[in-house]
Each structure stands twice: as structure tokens, then as C-alpha cells.
Scaffold this motif. Sequence first.
Motif, PDB file in Angstrom:
ATOM      1  N   MET A  30      15.526   8.598  -8.712  1.00  0.00           N
ATOM      2  CA  MET A  30      15.117   7.762  -7.774  1.00  0.00           C
ATOM      3  C   MET A  30      13.827   7.199  -7.946  1.00  0.00           C
ATOM      4  N   LYS A  31      13.682   5.954  -7.850  1.00  0.00           N
ATOM      5  CA  LYS A  31      12.409   5.356  -7.956  1.00  0.00           C
ATOM      6  C   LYS A  31      11.963   5.067  -6.271  1.00  0.00           C
ATOM      7  N   VAL A  32      10.682   5.505  -5.985  1.00  0.00           N
ATOM      8  CA  VAL A  32      10.189   5.380  -4.638  1.00  0.00           C
ATOM      9  C   VAL A  32       8.696   4.710  -4.720  1.00  0.00           C
ATOM     10  N   THR A  33       8.665   3.494  -4.098  1.00  0.00           N
ATOM     11  CA  THR A  33       7.393   2.810  -4.169  1.00  0.00           C
ATOM     12  C   THR A  33       6.565   2.683  -2.900  1.00  0.00           C
ATOM     13  N   ILE A  34       5.568   3.032  -2.878  1.00  0.00           N
ATOM     14  CA  ILE A  34       4.771   2.958  -1.655  1.00  0.00           C
ATOM     15  C   ILE A  34       4.274   1.449  -1.314  1.00  0.00           C
ATOM     16  N   THR A  35       4.467   1.077  -0.368  1.00  0.00           N
ATOM     17  CA  THR A  35       4.536  -0.629  -0.053  1.00  0.00           C
ATOM     18  C   THR A  35       3.242  -0.531   0.955  1.00  0.00           C
ATOM     19  N   ARG A  36       3.032   0.254   1.703  1.00  0.00           N
ATOM     20  CA  ARG A  36       1.789   0.156   2.713  1.00  0.00           C
ATOM     21  C   ARG A  36       1.482   1.630   3.169  1.00  0.00           C
ATOM     22  N   SER A  37       0.301   1.673   3.559  1.00  0.00           N
ATOM     23  CA  SER A  37      -0.305   2.977   4.466  1.00  0.00           C
ATOM     24  C   SER A  37      -1.282   2.706   5.187  1.00  0.00           C
ATOM     25  N   CYS A  38      -1.514   3.649   6.193  1.00  0.00           N
ATOM     26  CA  CYS A  38      -2.585   3.442   7.239  1.00  0.00           C
ATOM     27  C   CYS A  38      -3.066   4.765   7.814  1.00  0.00           C
ATOM     28  N   THR A  39      -4.162   5.005   8.544  1.00  0.00           N
ATOM     29  CA  THR A  39      -4.532   6.181   9.160  1.00  0.00           C
ATOM     30  C   THR A  39      -4.409   5.894  10.562  1.00  0.00           C
ATOM     31  N   VAL A  40      -3.769   6.611  11.229  1.00  0.00           N
ATOM     32  CA  VAL A  40      -3.666   6.438  12.734  1.00  0.00           C
ATOM     33  C   VAL A  40      -4.396   7.367  13.592  1.00  0.00           C
ATOM     34  N   GLN A  41      -5.336   6.994  14.274  1.00  0.00           N
ATOM     35  CA  GLN A  41      -6.299   7.532  15.317  1.00  0.00           C
ATOM     36  C   GLN A  41      -5.656   7.619  16.704  1.00  0.00           C
ATOM     37  N   PRO A  42      -6.020   8.368  17.523  1.00  0.00           N
ATOM     38  CA  PRO A  42      -5.613   8.563  18.892  1.00  0.00           C
ATOM     39  C   PRO A  42      -5.888   7.348  19.551  1.00  0.00           C
ATOM     40  N   ASP A  43      -4.877   6.967  20.296  1.00  0.00           N
ATOM     41  CA  ASP A  43      -5.204   5.781  21.141  1.00  0.00           C
ATOM     42  C   ASP A  43      -5.581   6.355  22.659  1.00  0.00           C
TER      43      ASP A  43
END
Length: 448
Positions: free
Chosen positions: A1-14
Motif C-alpha cells: 500500500m502506498k501512502v503519500t502525505i499531502t499536508r501537515s501542520c502543527t496545532v496549538q491550543p486555541d
Amino acid sequence: MKVTITRSCTVQPDGPCFNGSMPLTESDQTGILTHVPTIYFYKPHSQNWLTTKHTIFTTLQTSLAKALAHFYPLAGRLRWLDGARLELDCNSSGAHLIEADSDATFSDLGDFTPSPDFVHLVPRINYSLPIEEIPLLAMQVTNFRCRGVTLGYSVSHAVVDGQSALHFISEWANLARGAPLGASPSLDRRLLRAGDPPSEARSRFEHPQFDPPPFLVGRSNNKEEREKETVVSMLKLSRSQVQLLKTEANRGTARAYTRYEAIAGHIWRSACRARGHAPEQPTALGICVDVRGRVRPPLPPKFFGNAIIDVIARGRSGELADRPLGYAAGKIREAIDGVTSEYVHSVIDFLKNLDDFSRLQDIHALRTEGGSFYGNPNIGVVSWMCLPLHGLDFGWGKEFFMAPGSHDCDGDSLILPACGGDAGDLLVALCLQVECMEDFKKFFYQEI
Ligand code: COA
């Protein structure tokens, strides 16, 4: 199975939250300090798949920020202190959210038994980074070609146990659906910390779970066993098979054994038989015990952290395999019954009194040389039976399946409720050496 990362981000407390050091308990800092992965499988209904994909990611992103404001320890980072001690730096560094596309469909995953492919569905954590840089929480949304979606949830075991991990994710799902927070976490870890100075008076207790578990007879280490190829099986137990095991275990007992005691006993003796042990082979079974209700006064039900301790049941393979199931169940009960409030505090004080407890810390990526090993001739049976595992709805319906994300060390096993099917059906997710699995299945099912 091929899995490609398309986006990522860091989420901080709101929202405003505490910034500063948070001491960890002894139980947080021992045992597995890596991340525990679980995977939830969804089939969202959608007219427009591209919009749905985008909405899923942005919904998770905004609601995660809100959730972290309440559960801010998960947005922090670990930090080493002297003597292999750790503390939590609540610095709002944030959690990781990743989106990926897979070229596979759900039918390619067969019956969803955890396989090496599953590693692509959970965030990859880089343990070669300094510990201060490793996120404590990461989530990966993977979009499949069939328009199915998986959520791979990885959370640091140094910060939460199973109860707390599930408390967090269910509150995150509430906020994602626009519902209010159900119950705030109880963040005061001092409730489970050792006295200062730690008490010596409790030293009358033994703590064999911190000694190396037995080796195969005639061996002086477990090197060879660690290197053997393993395989995972998901073994179904219908409600009636569970009942049968309970009845079998309870022959002639005054106080009925629970499902866990009966099933764990059955797994233990089936493993002894399948591994072909000599009758005199010493063997240990590791049990993870939730102590929230065992300590006096009890911890708040939403205590957020690790309120678990490990204990072991010990026996010899021959007697376990040959005697009735109640014998193995009895040994397991004896170990669990020993977890009194006094005993829990004796464990905490024992750990506090150790100058360097690095030998008790498993900071290794799974399947490496280091860390604890409960493989042949031993086994670990963790209960997820009463954890609120199912029904996680972020706004696109509940999952139709959930599974442990990786689970590939010889002797690891989990008992969990089956998804769908009859209430009361269970699954045993078990990892064993390839050469033992078929015999294990034979012994496991032949009496039920
Ligand atoms: N909901 C429904 N039933 C519950 C329950 C709950 N929340 N909690 C306990 N029960 C029932 C059990 O099902 C059991 O009855 P059974 O024979 O029908 O199974 C009975 O009450 C006794 O349960 P318990 O006291 O939990 O004993 P056990 O033998 O089932 O399990 C332990 C023993 C040590 C495994 C268990 O007490 C424990 O600590 N589990 C938590 C493990 C954990 O935290 N796992 C995640 C690790 S990170």
C-alpha cells in the motif's frame, strides 16, 4: 500500500492555558514511553469527495486547537531531568496533524487484522530526535481510493494511559461536532506522586514486575527469541464462547472469575502449549491494572495521566497447561487482588527510591533491541474490555471499525470488544512468533 502525505501542520491550543513545568508521576515515567497507535475506520457519506476531504481536515484542525486548550499537557513536550527522570514542559508547542492519500481501498485491508501496512496509517514518530522535539500527540487522516477514511491516533504513553487517551479523543470528537465539552480532565498528577521523602515502611511488598521476566530454560538471555519473526492474529470470541470459558474457569470456585481472568488464563495456557515448553518452564503473565478505583481515596474518574501499574502472575508451563483453567485464572486473580491502595503506593515509593530507573523505561521504537520483552516464554494480556473504545463521531458518523495500530512484539495481546456483531463478542489481538501461531489457534479454539 502506498501512502503519500499531502499536508501537515502543527496545532496549538486555541485559548489561554498554563505554561510551565508539570511533574510526572513515577508511573508516567516507567514502562512504555513511546506512542500508542490506534486506527479508526470511517465511511463518510459524501456528494462531493473533495469538499468532504477538505472539511474533515479543517474540522479536525480547528477542533483540535479547542480540545488542546482543555488538555494542554498534550500540546507540551517531555524534558529530561537528572537520573533518567522526566517532566512535562507545558509549552503549547502543539500537536501534529497530517493528511495523506492512499492508493488502496478498504477491501485491500481484508478483515482489518493489523498488518505491517498499518504502519503507514499512523503518524511516523521520529524517536531519533531529542525528546524535547517529539510531539506528544499526532493524528493522521488517510483518504483511501474508495472514499474511506482512517484516523491514525498516536499518543505518548508517558502522558496518558488508555482511559485518559480515550477521554481526550472523545472530547475532541464532541468539540468537532459542535457539542460542548462533556467532562474536564482532572490534571493534578500530585494525587499519584510519592511522598517526600518516599516511605520506606512499605518495603514489605515485593515488586517482581521490575525484575527481568524468565528466560527459556537453559538460556541466559532472550536475544534469540527477540529476533524471531512474528505475526498478528485477531481471534474472535463470541459471547457464548466467552461464557463457556467463564463456566470452565469457575468449576468449583466460590468467587466467580471474571471474563478477563478466564480469557487471560486461557491465552496463557494456550501459549504455553503452542510454544512447546518443557513442563518446568517458568513463565510470567503481565497484567496492566487501572488503579483509579483501587487507591484510597479513589482518584477522580477523569484523572488525566497514567493511573495504571503492571503486575505479573507467575507459574510453570506444565502445571498451567495440564491443570484446569481455574488454576491459571486463580494465579491471575491473585496478582490482581494484590493491587491494594497500599501496594500501589509501595510501587510508587519503590520507583521514587531508585537512583536511576532508566532500565525500566522503554523509549525504543517498537521492535528494536531495547525495552522490555514479554515474548516467549512470557506473555502480556492487556484488557481494553471496559474502555470506551467505540462510537467516535467527529461529524461524519461513527467508525465502523477500530484496531490497535501496531502490535508486533511477541507475546503482546489485547482483549477488546468486537465492533458490530453481538454485544458481548470479543476480539483477542495477539502477536506471537510465526512458528507458534497455528498451534496457538488450535489450542485456543479446541476446547470452546
Ligand atoms: N463497564 C461494564 N462492566 C464493567 C466495567 C465497566 N466500566 N468495569 C468493570 N466491569 C465488570 C467487568 O466486565 C467484570 O465482569 P465480567 O466477568 O462480566 O467481565 C467485573 O465488572 C469486574 O471487572 P474488573 O474489576 O475490572 O476486573 P476484571 O477481571 O474484568 O479486569 C483488570 C481486571 C485488572 C484487567 C481491570 O480491573 C483493569 O484494570 N482494566 C483496565 C486496563 C487498562 O487500563 N487498559 C488500558 C491500558 S493503557
